[in-house]
Design an enzyme around this catalytic site. Sequence first.
Site, short mmCIF file in Angstrom:
data_model
loop_
_atom_site.label_atom_id
_atom_site.label_comp_id
_atom_site.label_asym_id
_atom_site.label_seq_id
_atom_site.Cartn_x
_atom_site.Cartn_y
_atom_site.Cartn_z
N GLU A 127 39.09 80.62 99.81
CA GLU A 127 38.92 79.76 98.64
C GLU A 127 40.00 78.68 98.68
O GLU A 127 41.18 78.98 98.88
CB GLU A 127 39.05 80.56 97.35
CG GLU A 127 38.70 79.74 96.13
CD GLU A 127 38.69 80.52 94.83
OE1 GLU A 127 38.48 79.89 93.78
OE2 GLU A 127 38.90 81.75 94.86
N GLY A 267 48.38 83.65 94.24
CA GLY A 267 48.81 84.93 93.72
C GLY A 267 47.97 86.06 94.26
O GLY A 267 48.47 87.11 94.65
N ALA A 268 46.65 85.83 94.29
CA ALA A 268 45.72 86.84 94.79
C ALA A 268 44.35 86.19 94.92
O ALA A 268 44.11 85.09 94.42
CB ALA A 268 45.66 88.04 93.85
N GLU A 270 39.98 87.13 94.94
CA GLU A 270 39.02 88.14 94.48
C GLU A 270 37.89 88.42 95.45
O GLU A 270 36.82 88.87 95.03
CB GLU A 270 38.42 87.69 93.14
CG GLU A 270 37.42 86.53 93.21
CD GLU A 270 38.02 85.16 93.01
OE1 GLU A 270 37.28 84.21 92.73
OE2 GLU A 270 39.25 85.03 93.15
N ASN A 271 38.05 88.19 96.74
CA ASN A 271 36.98 88.44 97.71
C ASN A 271 36.24 89.73 97.37
O ASN A 271 36.85 90.76 97.11
CB ASN A 271 37.55 88.58 99.12
CG ASN A 271 38.63 87.57 99.41
OD1 ASN A 271 38.39 86.39 99.46
ND2 ASN A 271 39.85 88.06 99.59
N HIS A 303 42.87 90.72 86.64
CA HIS A 303 42.17 89.44 86.81
C HIS A 303 41.27 89.48 88.04
O HIS A 303 40.08 89.13 87.96
CB HIS A 303 43.20 88.33 86.93
CG HIS A 303 42.61 86.96 87.09
ND1 HIS A 303 42.41 86.10 86.04
CD2 HIS A 303 42.17 86.29 88.19
CE1 HIS A 303 41.87 84.98 86.47
NE2 HIS A 303 41.72 85.07 87.79
N GLU A 304 41.82 89.89 89.16
CA GLU A 304 41.02 89.88 90.39
C GLU A 304 39.90 90.90 90.33
O GLU A 304 38.80 90.65 90.83
CB GLU A 304 41.91 90.10 91.61
CG GLU A 304 43.08 89.13 91.75
CD GLU A 304 42.67 87.67 91.67
OE1 GLU A 304 41.54 87.32 92.07
OE2 GLU A 304 43.48 86.86 91.18
N HIS A 307 36.97 89.62 88.30
CA HIS A 307 36.17 88.63 89.02
C HIS A 307 34.95 89.25 89.68
O HIS A 307 34.01 88.53 90.05
CB HIS A 307 37.02 87.94 90.09
CG HIS A 307 37.65 86.66 89.65
ND1 HIS A 307 36.98 85.68 88.95
CD2 HIS A 307 38.91 86.17 89.84
CE1 HIS A 307 37.79 84.66 88.72
NE2 HIS A 307 38.98 84.94 89.25
N GLU A 326 37.22 81.00 86.41
CA GLU A 326 38.65 81.20 86.19
C GLU A 326 39.02 81.23 84.71
O GLU A 326 39.79 82.08 84.27
CB GLU A 326 39.45 80.14 86.93
CG GLU A 326 39.31 80.19 88.44
CD GLU A 326 39.77 81.51 89.05
OE1 GLU A 326 40.37 82.35 88.35
OE2 GLU A 326 39.51 81.70 90.25
#
Length: 884
Positions: A127, A267-268, A270-271, A303-304, A307, A326
């Site tokens: 991303e 930060g991370a 979300e794959n 959060h991830e 997603h 987001e």
Amino acid sequence: MSASQPQAIHRKDYRQPDYWIREVALDFDLLPEATKVTARLSVEPNAAGTAGAALVLDGEDVKLLALKLDGQALSAADYTVEERSLSIEKPPATAFTLEIVTEIAPAKNTHLSGLYQSSGVYCTQCEAQGFRRITYFLDRPDVMAVYRVTVRADKKLCPVLLSNGNLEEQGDLDGGRHYAVWHDPFPKPSYLFALVAGDLACNEDSFTTQSGRKVTLRIFVEHGKEGRTGYAMDALKRSMRWDETRFGLEYDLDLFNIVAVSDFNMGAMENKSLNVFNDKYILADPETATDADYAGIETVVAHEYFHNWTGDRITCRDWFQLSLKEGLTVFRDQEFSSDMRSRPVKRIKDVRNLRARQFPEDAGPLAHPVRPDSYIAIDNFYTATVYEKGAEVIRMMHTRLGEAGFQKGMRLYVERHDGEAATCDDFAAAMADANNVDFAQFKLWYSQSGTPQLDLAGRYDAQVGAYELTVSQSCPPTPGQPDKAPMHIPFAIGLLDEQGRDIPLKLEGAVAAGASIVLPVTQAKQSFRFANVPQPKAVSLNRGFSAPVNVRMPQDGAERAFLIAHDSDPFARWEAGQQYATELLLQRVADIRAGKPADAPYDAAFIDAVRQILQDDGLEHAFVAEAIGLPDEDYIADRMEVVDVDAIHAARKALRRQIATALRADFERLYAANRDTGAYSPDAAPAGRRALKNSALGYLSALAEADAGLRGQIAAQYRAADNMTDRMVALRLLVDIAGPERQAALADFYDRFRDDALVLDKWLALQAISVLPDTLDRVKDLMAHPAFSMQKPNKVRALIGSFTANTLRYHAADGAGYAFHADRILELDPKNPQVAARMLALLGRWRRFDAGRQDKMKAELQRILAAPKLSRETYEIASKSLGS
């Protein structure tokens, strides 16, 4: 690439692709310098596209080795390879298979986008547009395909082979290599593809869903760090349960993997089913992580994971819709953390963050709507506007519809768009249709940039017992938007009587929210009249921060002090204190600029209001810690037409010292009462006690320059600390006080943690934010320290990023801070343009400063723009910041 070449992409020009890719088979032979990637793509023409159009695939920094169409090799005359694309001029008019073989060099990929190798681990970050750095593809979010991935690598060097979805097959190969085959049954865009391969340790657990399915959970980290993953695993399980109970959304596969790496631009990520994290948001134990670190891990893990539905199962049609996933997911993680911890304190912290990051963005040259209209590099739009303001837009929908109505909208949104690439309009339509409301005016929040301003005037009519509030809204011009239409602003207020009780309010068309009422502000100017009410003692405004707006209403110190003491809404109570302090500080800045002393006595009523908060035993500790905090220097600066960093610092320092002097006994009492929190726990209650204790110590430190006993007390806390929170607070206070205690503590911290790169980032950051005059020299020296590397994004953010956030020293009148900043941008841009561009924006605030600083900041921007081969990312930020 020259600075004049980058071209903007516009939302209005969106159209569907001429071709769809429905299935993708990827085959990786991993080698550091020459990884071979074979992609077999099932392609079909889009009936809504242009018949007979060329197939143009995105590609960047990849070497084409072979190309076949339906099994037949294509000759050089059949296709064209350019710097960023591969074109097949005459593809078949029916479905076909395209096989592309490319070679890439993960070990040389300093951009950390696409497939790269760091510390021996292969990792992807796709991303927003990293997949094109792996193979040629329609690298856009509306092209969704089912992926099957085969990974081959040296078994000794890479015993762990991961990709999205379910593990279908694995085994050994000749030559000490092995393979794994992964299949993801859910269609996804290329930006959600992930691959990780390396020698990693694993913490494994499980979660049973509400329907009874057992999901295997795994967190992979570097060997020796697996013992620091327990809290992240707990946060993941709590996130999964919360999403089931609050939103009715259950995880959809039998495996969920997280991998933590030390080199990561974000930060991370979300794959789908394989989240990749910056390890700072996974690793924690009391010795190495602060309470804030634990809270950050909880939020980012949630959060991830969230997603999975709001981002993966439903993705965004194009990158202009980034806030669709987001903004919504930030709202969801904020709600999760609010339920896990203190809702009022979480709201206050989120608003602090919004005002620190997004409000200045809205007021500067980089202002853009939540749904942008154009971009040159989409990586530049992972902004506070898209994320945090986007979350506020979702929150306003929630406020307007209520929890039940919002959940109805969410269910309809998922029902309509599961498995699709959707838009912000699609989400708003689901909310509106599910509740039979009109969101036409409200959607201006997606298209208009800038922070609205509300000017209020209240009038009480004693003869009829009615209170009238007149609200005028405006929004300042922003780039490309000189004129703004009135917004629909849900504005929560309350009226307090003489005893500090909420006065019951009713108004047709307004929404009741507990003791508050939410006014539908929709016109440039309108009045709201409340009948049959006693004359209010005070008016409580924007309760719960119901809208991301600036508010102006004449309120004297007595009214604000009354709100501080009595307001039933915790946010409004905190806000009354912030605005009271802000007015005092702005007046003192003006006095200083007029030649008056910085340390003249401040308003005793304000200090008495702080005393009342300290002595109110009914308040939660974490709230008191927030309520007694002064607005930071950047917030004060944002309220000034021309920023005077030296006067702001002097004014705030003087107020802190006067509060500390007047309330020393209270601070000492609170410090002593909260010293012992028992065995360390990151949970809300003990963390709140530590926050209050350390806030008290922070005020006492204002007196430490002249009090050796207090310096000794701070140093003693550092030495005796049994957790990183207390140790870091003490060190943070010491770095601002010249003397042997400072040097001893810094040396000790380095010796304790010299082998932990993540913890040493804290050590770097603290030195960079010191207010002492030699800070820039110290930062320059630290660039040569073994703890620092310009190749590591976390290191760059810790040292360089922290220094640029040091308002006093970064904005030194001689411009040395600006020159240092620009030097680092130019050094970083060829290696990692994403990080360089994100660090550049601060120079764009030059218009807010005096003429001397303006000239120096503009000169550095011009120097950056004049650099040869400047990246698209840095060019966009620099050119917009300069106004060119």
